[in-house]
Scaffold this motif. Structure first.
Motif, PDB file in Angstrom:
ATOM      1  N   ARG A  11     124.000 -15.273   5.991  1.00 16.61           N
ATOM      2  CA  ARG A  11     125.002 -16.461   5.477  1.00 16.61           C
ATOM      3  C   ARG A  11     125.662 -16.180   4.589  1.00 16.61           C
ATOM      4  O   ARG A  11     125.977 -16.870   3.693  1.00 16.61           O
ATOM      5  CB  ARG A  11     124.099 -17.568   5.494  1.00 16.61           C
ATOM      6  CG  ARG A  11     123.530 -18.253   7.014  1.00 16.61           C
ATOM      7  CD  ARG A  11     122.569 -19.471   6.928  1.00 16.61           C
ATOM      8  NE  ARG A  11     122.037 -19.686   7.912  1.00 16.61           N
ATOM      9  CZ  ARG A  11     121.308 -20.532   8.077  1.00 16.61           C
ATOM     10  NH1 ARG A  11     121.208 -21.587   7.218  1.00 16.61           N
ATOM     11  NH2 ARG A  11     120.559 -21.090   9.553  1.00 16.61           N
ATOM     12  N   VAL A  12     126.142 -14.786   4.307  1.00 12.75           N
ATOM     13  CA  VAL A  12     127.321 -14.452   3.385  1.00 12.75           C
ATOM     14  C   VAL A  12     128.223 -13.517   4.043  1.00 12.75           C
ATOM     15  O   VAL A  12     128.164 -13.439   5.256  1.00 12.75           O
ATOM     16  CB  VAL A  12     126.451 -13.718   2.130  1.00 12.75           C
ATOM     17  CG1 VAL A  12     125.488 -14.565   1.385  1.00 12.75           C
ATOM     18  CG2 VAL A  12     125.666 -12.304   2.555  1.00 12.75           C
ATOM     19  N   THR A  13     129.292 -13.179   3.295  1.00 12.68           N
ATOM     20  CA  THR A  13     130.356 -12.362   3.906  1.00 12.68           C
ATOM     21  C   THR A  13     129.805 -10.859   3.688  1.00 12.68           C
ATOM     22  O   THR A  13     128.981 -10.396   3.101  1.00 12.68           O
ATOM     23  CB  THR A  13     131.482 -12.503   2.964  1.00 12.68           C
ATOM     24  OG1 THR A  13     131.265 -12.074   1.679  1.00 12.68           O
ATOM     25  CG2 THR A  13     131.887 -14.007   2.962  1.00 12.68           C
ATOM     26  N   PRO A  14     130.279 -10.142   4.609  1.00 17.63           N
ATOM     27  CA  PRO A  14     129.894  -8.652   4.599  1.00 17.63           C
ATOM     28  C   PRO A  14     130.313  -8.000   3.307  1.00 17.63           C
ATOM     29  O   PRO A  14     129.536  -7.014   2.901  1.00 17.63           O
ATOM     30  CB  PRO A  14     130.882  -8.028   5.737  1.00 17.63           C
ATOM     31  CG  PRO A  14     131.158  -9.364   6.497  1.00 17.63           C
ATOM     32  CD  PRO A  14     131.077 -10.290   5.772  1.00 17.63           C
ATOM     33  N   GLU A  67     126.738  -7.623  10.777  1.00 15.39           N
ATOM     34  CA  GLU A  67     125.366  -8.440  11.324  1.00 15.39           C
ATOM     35  C   GLU A  67     124.342  -8.958  10.095  1.00 15.39           C
ATOM     36  O   GLU A  67     123.719  -9.954  10.300  1.00 15.39           O
ATOM     37  CB  GLU A  67     124.591  -7.639  12.211  1.00 15.39           C
ATOM     38  CG  GLU A  67     123.325  -8.298  12.915  1.00 15.39           C
ATOM     39  CD  GLU A  67     123.472  -9.446  13.552  1.00 15.39           C
ATOM     40  OE1 GLU A  67     122.682 -10.371  13.784  1.00 15.39           O
ATOM     41  OE2 GLU A  67     124.760  -9.771  13.945  1.00 15.39           O
ATOM     42  N   ALA A  68     124.334  -8.044   9.150  1.00 15.58           N
ATOM     43  CA  ALA A  68     123.263  -8.439   7.978  1.00 15.58           C
ATOM     44  C   ALA A  68     123.942  -9.559   7.448  1.00 15.58           C
ATOM     45  O   ALA A  68     123.182 -10.615   6.799  1.00 15.58           O
ATOM     46  CB  ALA A  68     122.948  -7.044   7.112  1.00 15.58           C
ATOM     47  N   ALA A  69     125.079  -9.541   7.243  1.00 13.42           N
ATOM     48  CA  ALA A  69     125.944 -10.600   6.199  1.00 13.42           C
ATOM     49  C   ALA A  69     125.661 -12.041   7.205  1.00 13.42           C
ATOM     50  O   ALA A  69     125.341 -12.992   6.413  1.00 13.42           O
ATOM     51  CB  ALA A  69     127.280 -10.507   6.212  1.00 13.42           C
ATOM     52  N   ARG A  70     125.870 -11.914   8.528  1.00 13.90           N
ATOM     53  CA  ARG A  70     125.384 -13.351   9.295  1.00 13.90           C
ATOM     54  C   ARG A  70     124.154 -13.829   9.150  1.00 13.90           C
ATOM     55  O   ARG A  70     124.026 -14.819   9.134  1.00 13.90           O
ATOM     56  CB  ARG A  70     125.952 -12.806  10.787  1.00 13.90           C
ATOM     57  CG  ARG A  70     125.909 -14.208  11.628  1.00 13.90           C
ATOM     58  CD  ARG A  70     126.080 -13.721  13.026  1.00 13.90           C
ATOM     59  NE  ARG A  70     124.605 -12.959  13.563  1.00 13.90           N
ATOM     60  CZ  ARG A  70     123.361 -13.545  13.805  1.00 13.90           C
ATOM     61  NH1 ARG A  70     123.438 -14.854  13.647  1.00 13.90           N
ATOM     62  NH2 ARG A  70     122.539 -12.825  14.204  1.00 13.90           N
TER      63      ARG A  70
END
Length: 301
Positions: free
Chosen positions: A28-31, A22-25
């Motif tokens: 706007r980066v990958t996990p 969710e933090a990645a979303r």
């Protein structure tokens, strides 16, 4: 310690989001990018921020304290950035204008009244001074806009003409009653003059427009005083002849406090005049409030 801003942003999102995914979303980066950035931050700090068990990660006390501080800090930063952006885009805040006092009263005042009615959050800071000081203030960044004479050739300044001022020589009726109305250069040279300063800007311009560029200036100066109001008052009092802008002496002429002297208007004879410009610094940052004021004073608003 110099820490990458993006790493701190990622830590804040990872600390408040339920999962790294969710933090990645949100970032706007990958996990995996979030995981790598957290590890890079922990390496720079030399402190573990998360406890990792399998696919799960839980904030440790050091991480909780840092996330709490970052939440408050970034909230203030975001507010400051939004305020700065709004301040540049919105017509609000202060614009500083310099100008000569008498001309500003006549020309600037009615334009400012309309402008301020249209933009209630705009603040205009007007400062009066002599032309040489006004130009220095503008170049130094102390004023945003200025009303200047002969500004178009000044390095570092852009300018547009806004007004043509014309000059006349005037004297008191009492003085003329005693000696008659002087018209020629010889007759005028017999009288004393009240002038603005040693530069004789208005005085010399009027004299040469009236009698030619090579005509010697009259030698008798009664007073030098850097105030048009005081020049007119001394002229009304009979101290001498003064050269003043026509807009400034119109009421005194109508009230018969002073009388125009010098050559009578002739066909094809051009009177003394100055072009007054609205000026600003080349390359200066132009906010919405600056553009609104500039457009209004140039008659484009």
């Amino acid at each position: 310690m110099l820490i990458n801003y993006e790493l701190l942003r990622t830590l804040l999102e990872a600390g408040v989001a339920p999962t790294f995914a969710e933090a990645a979303r949100r970032r706007r980066v990958t996990p995996s990018a979030v995981s790598h950035q957290i590890k890079a931050l922990e390496a720079q700090l030399g402190v573990p921020l998360f406890e990792r068990v399998g696919r799960n990660a839980r904030l440790l006390p050091a991480g909780e304290g840092l996330v709490g501080a970052l939440r408050e800090a970034f909230a203030r930063i975001d507010d400051a950035l939004a305020a700065a952006s709004d301040d540049h885009r919105e017509v609000r805040g202060a614009v500083r204008i310099g100008g000569p006092g008498p001309f500003s009263r006549m020309w600037l005042r009615p334009r400012l009244a309309r402008l301020l009615r249209e933009h209630p959050e705009l603040v205009i800071d007007v400062r009066f001074d002599v032309p040489s000081v006004l130009a220095r203030r503008l170049l130094a960044g102390d004023d945003d806009l200025s009303l200047l004479v002969s500004a178009e050739d000044t390095p570092g300044i852009e300018a547009r003409p806004v007004y043509i001022e014309e000059f006349s020589a005037v004297a008191s009726p009492a003085m003329l009653g005693a000696c008659g109305r002087p018209e020629t250069a010889r007759e005028l040279a017999e009288h004393r003059f009240v002038v603005f300063d040693a530069d004789l800007a208005m005085h010399a311009a009027w004299w040469r427009a009236s009698f030619g560029k090579r005509a010697p200036l009259p030698p008798k100066i009664a007073c030098r005083i850097t105030s048009l109001d005081e020049m007119l008052a001394l002229t009304i009092a009979g101290v001498g002849i003064a050269v003043l802008p026509n807009y400034f002496i119109a009421e005194a002429i109508a009230a018969k406090q002073v009388v125009v002297v010098g050559p009578r208007p002739g066909k094809g004879r051009r009177g003394a005049r100055n072009t007054i410009h609205l000026a600003w610094r080349k390359g200066a940052a132009q906010s919405a409030r600056f553009r609104a004021v500039q457009a209004a004073l140039l008659g484009e608003g």
